[in-house]
Design a protein around this motif. Structure first.
Motif, PDB file in Angstrom:
ATOM      1  N   ARG A  90       0.660  -0.985   0.426  1.00 47.47           N
ATOM      2  CA  ARG A  90      -0.223  -0.029  -0.088  1.00 47.47           C
ATOM      3  C   ARG A  90       1.241   1.323   0.203  1.00 47.47           C
ATOM      4  NH1 ARG A  90      -5.550  -0.894  -0.114  1.00 47.47           N
ATOM      5  NH2 ARG A  90      -6.018  -2.540   0.700  1.00 47.47           N
ATOM      6  N   ASN A  91       0.161   1.642  -0.881  1.00 45.68           N
ATOM      7  CA  ASN A  91       1.086   3.733  -0.732  1.00 45.68           C
ATOM      8  C   ASN A  91       2.112   3.302  -1.410  1.00 45.68           C
ATOM      9  OD1 ASN A  91      -0.892   3.486   1.669  1.00 45.68           O
ATOM     10  ND2 ASN A  91      -1.094   5.358   0.246  1.00 45.68           N
ATOM     11  N   HIS A  92       3.123   2.341  -2.095  1.00 49.90           N
ATOM     12  CA  HIS A  92       4.515   2.101  -2.447  1.00 49.90           C
ATOM     13  C   HIS A  92       4.349   1.612  -3.909  1.00 49.90           C
ATOM     14  CE1 HIS A  92       8.254  -0.818  -0.593  1.00 49.90           C
ATOM     15  NE2 HIS A  92       8.398  -0.079  -2.155  1.00 49.90           N
ATOM     16  N   GLY A  93       3.514   0.376  -4.539  1.00 53.90           N
ATOM     17  CA  GLY A  93       3.498  -0.722  -5.374  1.00 53.90           C
ATOM     18  C   GLY A  93       2.950  -2.113  -5.754  1.00 53.90           C
ATOM     19  N   MET A  94       4.124  -2.835  -6.134  1.00 56.13           N
ATOM     20  CA  MET A  94       3.327  -4.168  -6.591  1.00 56.13           C
ATOM     21  C   MET A  94       5.120  -5.496  -6.278  1.00 56.13           C
ATOM     22  SD  MET A  94      -0.079  -3.827  -7.598  1.00 56.13           S
ATOM     23  CE  MET A  94      -0.964  -2.158  -7.347  1.00 56.13           C
ATOM     24  N   VAL A  95       4.615  -6.708  -5.675  1.00 49.88           N
ATOM     25  CA  VAL A  95       5.424  -7.055  -5.744  1.00 49.88           C
ATOM     26  C   VAL A  95       4.191  -8.923  -6.239  1.00 49.88           C
ATOM     27  CG1 VAL A  95       6.258  -9.167  -3.961  1.00 49.88           C
ATOM     28  CG2 VAL A  95       6.713  -6.687  -3.779  1.00 49.88           C
ATOM     29  N   THR A  96       4.807  -9.527  -7.071  1.00 49.77           N
ATOM     30  CA  THR A  96       5.002 -10.518  -7.727  1.00 49.77           C
ATOM     31  C   THR A  96       6.023 -11.598  -7.112  1.00 49.77           C
ATOM     32  OG1 THR A  96       5.432  -9.993 -10.174  1.00 49.77           O
ATOM     33  CG2 THR A  96       3.585  -9.955  -9.496  1.00 49.77           C
ATOM     34  N   CYS A  97       5.555 -12.480  -7.397  1.00 53.96           N
ATOM     35  CA  CYS A  97       6.656 -13.824  -6.751  1.00 53.96           C
ATOM     36  C   CYS A  97       5.767 -15.151  -7.684  1.00 53.96           C
ATOM     37  CB  CYS A  97       6.140 -14.532  -5.186  1.00 53.96           C
ATOM     38  SG  CYS A  97       6.110 -13.622  -4.495  1.00 53.96           S
ATOM     39  N   GLY A  98       6.684 -15.867  -8.739  1.00 50.56           N
ATOM     40  CA  GLY A  98       7.258 -16.818  -9.215  1.00 50.56           C
ATOM     41  C   GLY A  98       8.099 -18.064  -8.851  1.00 50.56           C
ATOM     42  N   ARG A  99       7.049 -19.246  -9.314  1.00 46.97           N
ATOM     43  CA  ARG A  99       7.922 -20.461  -9.105  1.00 46.97           C
ATOM     44  C   ARG A  99       8.968 -20.690 -10.252  1.00 46.97           C
ATOM     45  NH1 ARG A  99       2.162 -23.718  -9.855  1.00 46.97           N
ATOM     46  NH2 ARG A  99       2.045 -21.877 -10.698  1.00 46.97           N
ATOM     47  N   SER A 100       9.404 -19.397 -11.619  1.00 43.07           N
ATOM     48  CA  SER A 100      10.366 -19.123 -12.615  1.00 43.07           C
ATOM     49  C   SER A 100      10.655 -18.088 -11.971  1.00 43.07           C
ATOM     50  CB  SER A 100      10.140 -19.873 -13.348  1.00 43.07           C
ATOM     51  OG  SER A 100       8.392 -19.650 -14.176  1.00 43.07           O
ATOM     52  N   VAL A 101      11.422 -16.893 -13.241  1.00 41.91           N
ATOM     53  CA  VAL A 101      11.222 -15.849 -13.465  1.00 41.91           C
ATOM     54  C   VAL A 101      10.201 -15.808 -14.167  1.00 41.91           C
ATOM     55  CG1 VAL A 101      13.138 -14.226 -14.782  1.00 41.91           C
ATOM     56  CG2 VAL A 101      13.995 -15.577 -13.330  1.00 41.91           C
ATOM     57  N   ALA A 102       9.511 -16.764 -15.479  1.00 43.56           N
ATOM     58  CA  ALA A 102       8.740 -16.258 -17.050  1.00 43.56           C
ATOM     59  C   ALA A 102       7.821 -15.971 -15.658  1.00 43.56           C
ATOM     60  CB  ALA A 102       8.531 -16.972 -17.005  1.00 43.56           C
ATOM     61  N   GLU A 103       7.182 -16.903 -14.553  1.00 48.20           N
ATOM     62  CA  GLU A 103       5.902 -16.649 -14.197  1.00 48.20           C
ATOM     63  C   GLU A 103       5.825 -15.695 -12.949  1.00 48.20           C
ATOM     64  OE1 GLU A 103       2.749 -19.155 -11.297  1.00 48.20           O
ATOM     65  OE2 GLU A 103       4.736 -18.921 -11.288  1.00 48.20           O
ATOM     66  N   ALA A 104       6.671 -14.730 -12.552  1.00 47.38           N
ATOM     67  CA  ALA A 104       6.875 -13.313 -11.569  1.00 47.38           C
ATOM     68  C   ALA A 104       6.427 -12.062 -12.948  1.00 47.38           C
ATOM     69  CB  ALA A 104       8.119 -13.534 -10.927  1.00 47.38           C
ATOM     70  N   PHE A 105       7.130 -12.445 -14.070  1.00 45.29           N
ATOM     71  CA  PHE A 105       7.483 -11.246 -14.772  1.00 45.29           C
ATOM     72  C   PHE A 105       5.954 -11.673 -15.387  1.00 45.29           C
ATOM     73  CE2 PHE A 105       7.304 -10.253 -19.298  1.00 45.29           C
ATOM     74  CZ  PHE A 105       8.050  -8.655 -19.382  1.00 45.29           C
ATOM     75  N   LYS A 106       5.696 -12.649 -15.697  1.00 42.98           N
ATOM     76  CA  LYS A 106       3.915 -12.303 -16.400  1.00 42.98           C
ATOM     77  C   LYS A 106       2.760 -12.164 -15.641  1.00 42.98           C
ATOM     78  CE  LYS A 106       4.768 -17.170 -17.703  1.00 42.98           C
ATOM     79  NZ  LYS A 106       4.187 -18.483 -18.352  1.00 42.98           N
ATOM     80  N   LEU A 107       3.062 -12.543 -14.570  1.00 40.97           N
ATOM     81  CA  LEU A 107       2.119 -11.981 -13.541  1.00 40.97           C
ATOM     82  C   LEU A 107       2.116 -10.302 -13.521  1.00 40.97           C
ATOM     83  CD1 LEU A 107       2.206 -14.511 -10.641  1.00 40.97           C
ATOM     84  CD2 LEU A 107       0.807 -14.435 -11.723  1.00 40.97           C
ATOM     85  N   MET A 108       3.295  -9.927 -13.770  1.00 41.11           N
ATOM     86  CA  MET A 108       3.676  -8.283 -13.128  1.00 41.11           C
ATOM     87  C   MET A 108       2.572  -7.686 -14.152  1.00 41.11           C
ATOM     88  SD  MET A 108       3.968  -5.722 -11.363  1.00 41.11           S
ATOM     89  CE  MET A 108       4.975  -6.449  -9.017  1.00 41.11           C
ATOM     90  N   HIS A 109       3.526  -8.253 -15.780  1.00 43.67           N
ATOM     91  CA  HIS A 109       2.997  -7.928 -16.881  1.00 43.67           C
ATOM     92  C   HIS A 109       1.624  -7.617 -16.772  1.00 43.67           C
ATOM     93  CE1 HIS A 109       2.811  -7.953 -21.624  1.00 43.67           C
ATOM     94  NE2 HIS A 109       2.907  -6.824 -21.041  1.00 43.67           N
ATOM     95  N   ASN A 110       0.677  -8.500 -16.631  1.00 41.92           N
ATOM     96  CA  ASN A 110      -0.444  -8.820 -16.121  1.00 41.92           C
ATOM     97  C   ASN A 110      -1.156  -7.656 -14.995  1.00 41.92           C
ATOM     98  OD1 ASN A 110      -1.282  -9.946 -18.421  1.00 41.92           O
ATOM     99  ND2 ASN A 110      -1.088 -11.889 -17.706  1.00 41.92           N
ATOM    100  N   LEU A 111      -0.654  -7.330 -14.267  1.00 40.55           N
ATOM    101  CA  LEU A 111      -0.576  -7.020 -13.073  1.00 40.55           C
ATOM    102  C   LEU A 111      -1.359  -5.285 -13.527  1.00 40.55           C
ATOM    103  CD1 LEU A 111      -1.776  -6.620 -10.451  1.00 40.55           C
ATOM    104  CD2 LEU A 111       0.500  -7.205  -9.624  1.00 40.55           C
ATOM    105  N   GLU A 112       0.609  -4.830 -14.017  1.00 36.72           N
ATOM    106  CA  GLU A 112       0.285  -3.399 -14.838  1.00 36.72           C
ATOM    107  C   GLU A 112      -0.611  -3.370 -15.136  1.00 36.72           C
ATOM    108  OE1 GLU A 112       2.604   0.546 -15.222  1.00 36.72           O
ATOM    109  OE2 GLU A 112       2.334  -0.798 -13.565  1.00 36.72           O
ATOM    110  N   ARG A 113      -1.216  -4.121 -16.337  1.00 38.46           N
ATOM    111  CA  ARG A 113      -1.669  -3.740 -16.992  1.00 38.46           C
ATOM    112  C   ARG A 113      -3.441  -3.754 -16.417  1.00 38.46           C
ATOM    113  NH1 ARG A 113      -1.153  -7.188 -22.155  1.00 38.46           N
ATOM    114  NH2 ARG A 113      -0.680  -9.529 -20.853  1.00 38.46           N
ATOM    115  N   SER A 114      -3.582  -3.711 -15.568  1.00 42.73           N
ATOM    116  CA  SER A 114      -4.765  -4.254 -15.035  1.00 42.73           C
ATOM    117  C   SER A 114      -4.852  -3.218 -14.089  1.00 42.73           C
ATOM    118  CB  SER A 114      -4.878  -5.897 -13.794  1.00 42.73           C
ATOM    119  OG  SER A 114      -4.537  -6.799 -14.252  1.00 42.73           O
ATOM    120  N   CYS A 115      -4.207  -2.404 -13.633  1.00 39.66           N
ATOM    121  CA  CYS A 115      -3.720  -1.183 -12.748  1.00 39.66           C
ATOM    122  C   CYS A 115      -3.995  -0.477 -14.385  1.00 39.66           C
ATOM    123  CB  CYS A 115      -2.428  -0.690 -12.263  1.00 39.66           C
ATOM    124  SG  CYS A 115      -2.189  -2.293 -10.860  1.00 39.66           S
ATOM    125  N   ARG A 116      -3.397  -0.248 -15.292  1.00 38.80           N
ATOM    126  CA  ARG A 116      -3.168   0.846 -15.913  1.00 38.80           C
ATOM    127  C   ARG A 116      -4.784   1.019 -16.344  1.00 38.80           C
ATOM    128  NH1 ARG A 116       1.665   0.843 -19.397  1.00 38.80           N
ATOM    129  NH2 ARG A 116       3.622   0.630 -18.397  1.00 38.80           N
TER     130      ARG A 116
END
Length: 257
Positions: A171-197
């Motif tokens: 809160r009031n800071h940003g976002m964090v994603t975790c993944g069982r691989s780099v790919a998963e963490a990145f894809k989650l963040m990519h979709n999270l960012e688009r969700s926010c926009r």
């Protein structure tokens, strides 16, 4: 199989994680999700679960390569630092907390984007408004802001708030994603960012929002979870990550160095 084969296999995994991590840094920069020299992506090492790789403090994300990543242990000791730049203490607090408590969190990705910070500052947080954001239905944790993350005592509270989820709003800071691989963490963040926009764009219209039922929201979230599991657990080819990697290999091949 020779006696050295297992060690060789571990080395191959380490190198692949280095390359994937460097790729994630370049992609975060390419997509405009970085914040100068701040924010971080880390990946744990398979041969030493008490160590992880993170960016050298002071480099922009487009300067990160597989070979200049810093190796640090859970106590903050620098194990290997090719450029002798050290790491950002705030990054260590967040990433060491998650890596130490969640062995399934191979990769941890943290951003401060304008859209992400904006949504993190809303009392209602992330809303299930569209297909991107529906995947996060009942799968997002929230952690209250405590100041710049320099206090190691915050780690226990951060982990308690994260629980077993892969996505967290700071809160009031940003976002964090975790993944069982780099790919998963990145894809989650990519979709999270688009969700926010998308959320901010929708809210800016002040028009009536088309509702999605709770049942459809949960169903969509499970569909996404099944896709991620088919890749991370069942071994299905990750064609999306492969496509991102190919793009970088054409335009930024030095990330693999």
């Amino acid at each position: 199989m020779t006696r050295d084969a297992p060690l060789s296999a571990v080395r191959d995994v380490v190198q692949e994680r280095r390359i994937d991590l460097a790729a994630a840094y370049r992609l975060v920069h390419r997509l405009g999700l970085d914040d100068g020299i701040y924010t971080h992506i880390s990946v744990s090492l398979p041969d030493a679960h008490d160590r992880f790789l993170i960016n050298p403090f002071g480099l922009r994300f487009e300067e990160v390569t597989a070979s200049n990543l810093v190796t640090v242990d859970m106590d903050g000791n620098i194990v290997d630092d090719p450029l002798r730049l050290g790491i950002n203490p705030a990054g260590f607090t967040i990433h060491s907390a998650i890596h130490s408590a969640r062995k399934d969190a191979i990769c941890v990705l943290h951003t401060h984007t304008i859209a992400g910070v904006a949504v993190s500052s809303l009392k209602e947080g992330l809303l299930p408004l569209n297909q991107w954001s529906l995947q996060f239905t009942e799968r997002v944790a929230y952690h209250d802001y405590e100041g710049v993350a320099l206090d190691l005592d915050e780690r226990a509270r951060l982990i308690a708030d994260l629980g077993d989820k892969l996505v967290m709003v700071l809160r009031n800071h940003g976002m964090v994603t975790c993944g069982r691989s780099v790919a998963e963490a990145f894809k989650l963040m990519h979709n999270l960012e688009r969700s926010c926009r998308a959320q901010l764009a929708i809210q800016a219209t002040r028009a009536e929002i088309a509702p999605v039922t709770e049942g459809v929201a949960r169903h969509t979230a499970q569909q996404y979870a099944n896709l991620y599991d088919s890749i991370e657990v069942q071994g299905m080819a990750d064609i999306e990550w492969a496509a991102f990697r190919r793009m970088l290999e054409r335009t930024d091949p030095d990330f693999m160095n």
